[in-house]
Write a protein that holds these residues in place. Structure first.
Motif, short mmCIF file in Angstrom:
data_model
loop_
_atom_site.label_atom_id
_atom_site.label_comp_id
_atom_site.label_asym_id
_atom_site.label_seq_id
_atom_site.Cartn_x
_atom_site.Cartn_y
_atom_site.Cartn_z
N VAL A 272 14.03 -5.39 -9.54
CA VAL A 272 12.99 -5.16 -9.94
C VAL A 272 11.94 -6.24 -9.54
O VAL A 272 12.38 -7.38 -10.31
CB VAL A 272 12.66 -4.27 -11.10
CG1 VAL A 272 11.86 -3.42 -11.55
CG2 VAL A 272 13.81 -2.72 -10.70
N VAL A 273 10.86 -5.54 -9.07
CA VAL A 273 9.77 -6.77 -8.93
C VAL A 273 8.37 -6.71 -10.21
O VAL A 273 8.20 -5.42 -10.32
CB VAL A 273 9.20 -7.50 -7.82
CG1 VAL A 273 7.77 -7.86 -7.94
CG2 VAL A 273 10.07 -7.47 -6.94
N ILE A 274 8.25 -7.62 -10.73
CA ILE A 274 7.76 -7.59 -12.27
C ILE A 274 6.61 -8.50 -11.04
O ILE A 274 6.33 -9.58 -11.47
CB ILE A 274 8.08 -8.15 -13.23
CG1 ILE A 274 8.38 -8.94 -12.97
CG2 ILE A 274 8.42 -6.86 -13.78
CD1 ILE A 274 8.87 -9.95 -15.33
N SER A 275 4.99 -8.00 -11.74
CA SER A 275 3.87 -8.97 -11.36
C SER A 275 2.72 -8.36 -12.36
O SER A 275 2.52 -7.65 -12.42
CB SER A 275 4.11 -9.23 -9.83
OG SER A 275 2.15 -9.85 -9.81
N SER A 276 1.75 -9.65 -12.56
CA SER A 276 0.79 -9.36 -12.45
C SER A 276 -0.32 -9.01 -11.27
O SER A 276 -1.77 -8.14 -11.66
CB SER A 276 -0.07 -10.58 -13.72
OG SER A 276 -0.21 -11.62 -12.31
N LYS A 277 -0.07 -9.01 -10.33
CA LYS A 277 -0.85 -8.32 -8.96
C LYS A 277 -0.21 -6.96 -9.38
O LYS A 277 0.59 -6.53 -9.17
CB LYS A 277 -0.29 -9.33 -7.48
CG LYS A 277 0.06 -10.79 -8.02
CD LYS A 277 0.79 -10.72 -6.34
CE LYS A 277 0.14 -12.44 -6.29
NZ LYS A 277 -0.67 -12.72 -5.35
N ASN A 278 -1.90 -6.46 -9.44
CA ASN A 278 -1.68 -5.01 -9.38
C ASN A 278 -2.84 -3.96 -8.47
O ASN A 278 -2.57 -3.02 -8.23
CB ASN A 278 -2.24 -4.58 -10.95
CG ASN A 278 -3.63 -4.68 -11.06
OD1 ASN A 278 -4.38 -5.51 -10.45
ND2 ASN A 278 -4.52 -4.38 -11.90
N GLN A 279 -2.92 -4.97 -7.20
CA GLN A 279 -3.51 -4.69 -6.58
C GLN A 279 -2.25 -2.90 -5.45
O GLN A 279 -0.67 -4.02 -5.26
CB GLN A 279 -3.60 -5.24 -5.31
CG GLN A 279 -4.75 -6.33 -5.53
CD GLN A 279 -6.23 -5.17 -5.60
OE1 GLN A 279 -5.64 -4.42 -5.53
NE2 GLN A 279 -6.79 -5.30 -7.67
N TYR B 98 8.58 -1.54 -8.75
CA TYR B 98 7.61 -2.64 -8.72
C TYR B 98 7.31 -2.05 -10.39
O TYR B 98 6.52 -0.93 -10.00
CB TYR B 98 6.55 -2.36 -7.64
CG TYR B 98 5.44 -4.24 -7.76
CD1 TYR B 98 6.13 -5.07 -6.81
CD2 TYR B 98 4.22 -3.41 -8.08
CE1 TYR B 98 4.58 -5.65 -6.88
CE2 TYR B 98 3.28 -4.56 -8.22
CZ TYR B 98 3.50 -5.35 -7.67
OH TYR B 98 2.23 -6.68 -7.59
N VAL B 99 6.96 -2.86 -11.07
CA VAL B 99 5.77 -3.14 -12.30
C VAL B 99 5.50 -4.03 -12.77
O VAL B 99 5.41 -5.09 -12.54
CB VAL B 99 7.01 -2.81 -13.79
CG1 VAL B 99 6.60 -3.38 -14.71
CG2 VAL B 99 8.22 -2.42 -13.08
N THR B 100 4.26 -3.25 -13.40
CA THR B 100 2.89 -4.71 -13.03
C THR B 100 2.67 -4.89 -14.84
O THR B 100 3.37 -4.65 -15.24
CB THR B 100 1.40 -4.42 -12.83
OG1 THR B 100 1.07 -3.02 -13.58
CG2 THR B 100 1.66 -3.89 -11.44
N LYS B 101 2.73 -6.02 -14.57
CA LYS B 101 2.26 -7.06 -15.64
C LYS B 101 0.38 -6.58 -16.63
O LYS B 101 -0.10 -6.58 -15.27
CB LYS B 101 2.21 -8.17 -16.27
CG LYS B 101 3.56 -8.82 -15.42
CD LYS B 101 4.13 -10.55 -15.75
CE LYS B 101 4.88 -10.96 -15.62
NZ LYS B 101 5.05 -12.66 -15.33
N SER C 39 8.33 1.30 -22.02
CA SER C 39 8.25 2.69 -20.76
C SER C 39 8.65 2.29 -19.35
O SER C 39 9.50 3.22 -18.69
CB SER C 39 7.68 3.85 -21.25
OG SER C 39 6.83 3.61 -20.85
N ASP C 40 7.67 1.38 -18.91
CA ASP C 40 8.14 1.54 -17.74
C ASP C 40 8.93 0.71 -16.58
O ASP C 40 9.32 0.92 -16.04
CB ASP C 40 6.20 0.60 -17.16
CG ASP C 40 5.63 1.42 -17.25
OD1 ASP C 40 5.47 3.05 -17.27
OD2 ASP C 40 4.22 1.39 -17.43
#
Length: 122
Positions: free
Chosen positions: A79-86, A101-104, A109-110
């Protein structure tokens, strides 16, 4: 529950993610870089990996690609987490082998929902 390795160079993010996972009953392993994760995942054999993208050296996209192409680790969901939300960032992560993929900033819950999906509902 599952053994999950958090790969992130931010102690604050690791602490927050670890709190979410341990509260949900998961055992947590930690790696502070993409290279550290690559070195340890084969021996530690986590059930899943939570992978940050922006890290010095081997970044999360590179580490995800290497793990997903290696037959000995290809079955470990990432599961990739990132502040990149594009959308392009999400699609690139999935093309590298990530399952989710989960955004910071991360919502509990996400993260737990995406992790459960990546683990096949475990």
């Amino acid at each position: 529950m599952a053994r999950v390795m958090i790969v992130d160079d931010s102690p604050t993010d690791v602490h927050n993610i670890k709190s979410i996972l341990t509260k949900a009953g998961h055992a947590v392993l930690e790696a502070s870089s993409g290279q550290d994760a690559l070195d340890r995942i084969k021996s530690e054999r986590p059930d899943a990996v939570i992978m940050d993208v922006v890290m010095p050296g081997v970044n999360g996209f590179q580490a995800t690609r290497m793990l997903s192409k290696d037959p000995s680790t290809a079955n470990i969901p990432i599961v990739v987490i990132s502040s990149k939300n594009q959308e392009s960032d999400r699609m690139w992560a999935l093309r590298q082998g990530a399952k989710e993929y989960v955004t910071k900033p991360i919502k509990e819950s996400d993260l737990l929902g995406k992790l459960s999906q990546a683990l096949g509902g475990k």
